[in-house]
Design an enzyme around this catalytic site. Structure first.
Site, mmCIF file in Angstrom:
data_model
loop_
_atom_site.group_PDB
_atom_site.id
_atom_site.type_symbol
_atom_site.label_atom_id
_atom_site.label_comp_id
_atom_site.label_asym_id
_atom_site.label_seq_id
_atom_site.Cartn_x
_atom_site.Cartn_y
_atom_site.Cartn_z
ATOM 1 N N HIS A 189 -65.586 -41.482 1.662
ATOM 2 C CA HIS A 189 -66.416 -41.878 1.101
ATOM 3 C C HIS A 189 -67.450 -39.941 0.528
ATOM 4 O O HIS A 189 -67.121 -39.217 1.022
ATOM 5 C CB HIS A 189 -68.421 -42.131 1.125
ATOM 6 C CG HIS A 189 -69.289 -41.455 2.301
ATOM 7 N ND1 HIS A 189 -69.683 -40.355 2.417
ATOM 8 C CD2 HIS A 189 -69.003 -42.289 3.788
ATOM 9 C CE1 HIS A 189 -70.363 -41.166 3.552
ATOM 10 N NE2 HIS A 189 -69.764 -40.805 4.566
ATOM 11 N N ASP B 190 -69.093 -35.787 6.969
ATOM 12 C CA ASP B 190 -69.345 -36.782 6.386
ATOM 13 C C ASP B 190 -69.917 -37.350 5.143
ATOM 14 O O ASP B 190 -71.602 -36.451 4.718
ATOM 15 C CB ASP B 190 -71.275 -36.926 7.243
ATOM 16 C CG ASP B 190 -71.437 -38.413 7.483
ATOM 17 O OD1 ASP B 190 -70.789 -39.676 6.574
ATOM 18 O OD2 ASP B 190 -72.414 -38.807 7.713
ATOM 19 N N GLU C 210 -72.440 -44.669 -0.650
ATOM 20 C CA GLU C 210 -72.369 -44.760 1.568
ATOM 21 C C GLU C 210 -73.527 -45.356 1.800
ATOM 22 O O GLU C 210 -73.568 -45.969 2.844
ATOM 23 C CB GLU C 210 -70.724 -44.696 2.136
ATOM 24 C CG GLU C 210 -70.502 -44.700 3.385
ATOM 25 C CD GLU C 210 -70.940 -44.390 4.205
ATOM 26 O OE1 GLU C 210 -71.174 -45.495 4.933
ATOM 27 O OE2 GLU C 210 -71.690 -43.679 4.437
#
Lengths: 463, 463
Positions: free
Chosen positions: A278, A290, A324
């Site tokens: 993502h 992340d 996401e």
């Protein structure tokens, strides 16, 4: 498992080469070349370095996420992907504002916290109220209805470390449902101990949800040391009053999108092997682990194949999903837009667990997994006993029957950084991310060249 | 040295006991009792727990530092110290305000920084200017006069880790003199890479100084990951523009003070063995390692003696110095107030380097050091080859001839936390701080009972 993964990283090209000389695992010269080039290359690292440096944070629905899409389109084209495009969709926007908290009595001091994604604001200027303490979310659930009128509820509870992140789900209940359970009982706001495994003074954000039938109340997360401090203050036995001011706001319909690029298949181009990650991040850090790492791993894997001049029989599709973090909205948008050709997706997998090396392979297929097992053997990875839905953005299509697999990365320390300002590029080891590129490149290549129909008898692996 | 210190902590009570049975080191039953009670007790930890929990941050000159004095007076009385009092003095106050920074171009994104102590503010609303990059402070010093008109100077440069913190002095030059050197050359503001050894997204504050003959310009410190990011952006070769807004303010004359308590000597009460630490902290964290730990170590050492009913021949004086962080102002105030009886201070030492165990003993005396050597041997600590001024607040009196010694603690990781929001109680190991209490209790006891005049031939150990 961490130790095994480390040995793999440092010795892999030798040991795999030796396995290959035996001819016992179905590997050929091209496979070895893919692993060797991936492990000696910096393709994945360079991509996450570029994305996090030249864009930085990229919260879903914001202008920063739009710049990230532009950056990714340009990068996908630069590395030679074909049919590069954005599939746009619209999301409910949300942005952070002022966020401050302080203990007013008995021991005046500031506390560090951050609003959870989707939270409503406190009234302008904030609120001041007494704290009611629940050691765990389960203690709050067990509390009688009512009785918290006008109070600020503090929910503590620690998250356990585990390589597979198994502590996240249980710890996350307070984040997702704390506002609802406290609101039902009359509370005016909620602060939680951050969902994370570190002891640094970073609060962890993350999406929360409101139930339809409960009036929304503000919710924010304290850093672990601040939660410890609040618990020590409460242990003194006096009434503790907190001033809390968070001013996030809903920004209405905002644009997001999935960025897509392909290596078009030479024989069955309509059949898709999807590797994704993502593109959006939370706004506090630069989204390196992340999930800039995943974008680097998957696009870097495709880049390896392109640089080697390798064209698979099926199409390899790289997807950088938007939005996401705020509810898997890119994953749902992809599933809906591709409803008519999901049956042509032969395998899908996502990288969204940082940049540490994988230690096992999880299967979301029940037929024709020989190729996946061969790739796992070539990477010296065991097959895990659990199933998988392929990753958060793959989940929606997995529930419609798309076969999946996943490289389970070592996430022991992932939740030290997850959703904090500290999620930055310096936390990524170039050798570790290269090992992930190797895994994705070989898996994509072998799956796209296989005759296997992974779909047959694929179970509902929704989890 | 860290490993040796660790072994000491876990095995010390056994090994010291065995040495004592040989009678070879001059230790008697009372000495062993002091070590045993210190190591098995929580006196030091409990004090720093109380101070950091019930007061929190305590910036020099603020109402929080005043509350810390009240707390310490009460605590000193509670543990049985005598003649508990505050020696007040006045300091120039300074407080932090808004502080934000962002890259405007070429890659827009926020940066995390914090104003250095004593810095002036930017104009209201901040400034926006191009960055001029100096890899090290020495590069800035070597730059020609002029040429930086209206620019924001960025000074990078990394600090080396070392057990004795030897990297701090060299790295700190940019913090102390960066604004002066950049201001001389026409710059409008300075940002530095934080003086620290971590890679977390915490900027490190700390006091800076202006030269009298250079117009003051604002100076702030970027966290290490933000400095890395800025360097990567600069490497792209485009002009980098930054918006910088810091709004600290001078608050005029403000109260501070040194809190003092004593175990009055039975035979020569006018002769003083001084053990001290500093009570103030920076405002970002709760000052657990800097220097709540030292307050706990020194007051906890006195508490051990009091609880054992031990009254020394000389007076043991515990001093919690105010306003250390902003220029050792408590140390200078003590020296000036006690100018007429400094010659009665037979030995002075400070704990101000966190809570890790000591690994060597440094001497600031040249005569009669046999007692100190015996204590070092009992603690299984070597004598270091360097001298000492006894610690930051002891330095001013050391320069007037007061003999000193110091337990050199392992500070390898001290500058990971130093002057950041992350300086909180969870970073202190109760066993480690107890080992420091043991060292201070035994040293204070033995020095206060010795016949030694440590003063004879004491050299000027100013450093």
């Amino acid at each position: 498992m961490g130790a095994a993964a480390f040995v793999l990283t440092t010795c892999a090209s030798v040991s795999v080469g030796q396995v290959g000389m035996d001819g016992s695992d179905g590997m050929d010269a091209v496979d070895f070349q893919i692993l060797e080039q991936s492990r000696s290359g910096t393709q994945g690292y360079d991509i996450v370095e570029g994305l996090t440096t030249e864009v930085g944070e990229r919260l879903a629905g914001t202008e920063a996420e739009a710049r990230a899409r532009d950056w990714t389109v340009a990068k996908f084209k630069e590395i030679g992907l074909e049919n590069v495009r954005v599939e746009p969709f619209t999301i409910p926007g949300w942005e952070r504002g002022v966020e401050t908290a302080a203990i007013i009595s008995p021991f005046p001091q500031e506390m560090l916290l951050t609003a959870l994604g989707g939270s409503v604001a406190t009234p302008a200027g904030g609120i001041t109220s007494d704290i009611v303490y629940f050691p765990t979310f389960e203690d709050l659930e067990a509390a009688p209805m009512g009785g918290l009128d006008g109070k600020i509820v503090f929910i503590s509870g620690r998250m356990e470390k585990a390589p597979d992140g198994a502590g996240y789900g249980p710890a996350n209940r307070k984040r997702q449902s704390g506002a609802t359970e406290a609101g039902k009982r009359g509370a005016t706001a909620v602060v939680i101990r951050s969902v994370g495994t570190d002891s640094h003074r970073f609060p962890h954000t993350g999406q929360m949800r409101y139930a339809d039938d409960v009036a929304p109340i503000p919710i924010a997360a304290l850093s672990a040391p601040d939660a410890d401090q609040l618990e020590r203050i409460l242990e003194r036995g006096e009434t503790v009053r907190m001033a809390l001011n968070i001013q996030p706001r809903a920004t209405g319909d905002m644009p997001s999108g999935n960025v897509i690029g392909e290596i078009v298949g030479s024989e069955r181009p309509e059949e898709i092997v999807l590797i994704g990650a993502h593109l959006d991040s939370w706004d506090l850090g630069t989204g390196a682990i992340d999930d800039g790492a995943g974008v680097g791993i998957t696009a870097g894997a495709a880049q390896i194949l392109i640089e080697q001049g390798l064209r698979p029989k099926r199409t390899i599709r790289v997807v950088a999903f938007g939005a996401e973090e705020v509810g898997l909205l890119g994953g749902f948008a992809y599933r809906d837009r591709h409803a008519d050709d999901l049956d042509k997706h032969v395998l899908a997998t996502e990288s969204d667990f940082g940049a540490e090396p994988p230690y096992e392979v999880l299967l979301g297929v029940t037929e024709g997994d020989a190729v996946i097992r061969e790739v796992a053997a070539a990477l010296n990875l065991p097959i895990g006993t659990r199933g998988t839905n392929g990753g958060p953005d793959i989940g929606p299509m997995a529930r419609r029957g798309v076969p999946t697999m996943r490289f389970q990365q070592d996430g022991t320390d992932y939740f030290d950084l997850h959703h904090t300002p500290d999620d930055t590029l310096d936390k990524i080891d170039p050798d570790d991310i290269a090992e992930n590129v190797a895994a994705f490149a070989l898996m994509a290549w072998r799956a796209a060249n296989a005759e296997t129909d992974f779909r047959a008898d694929t179970p509902d692996t929704d989890k």
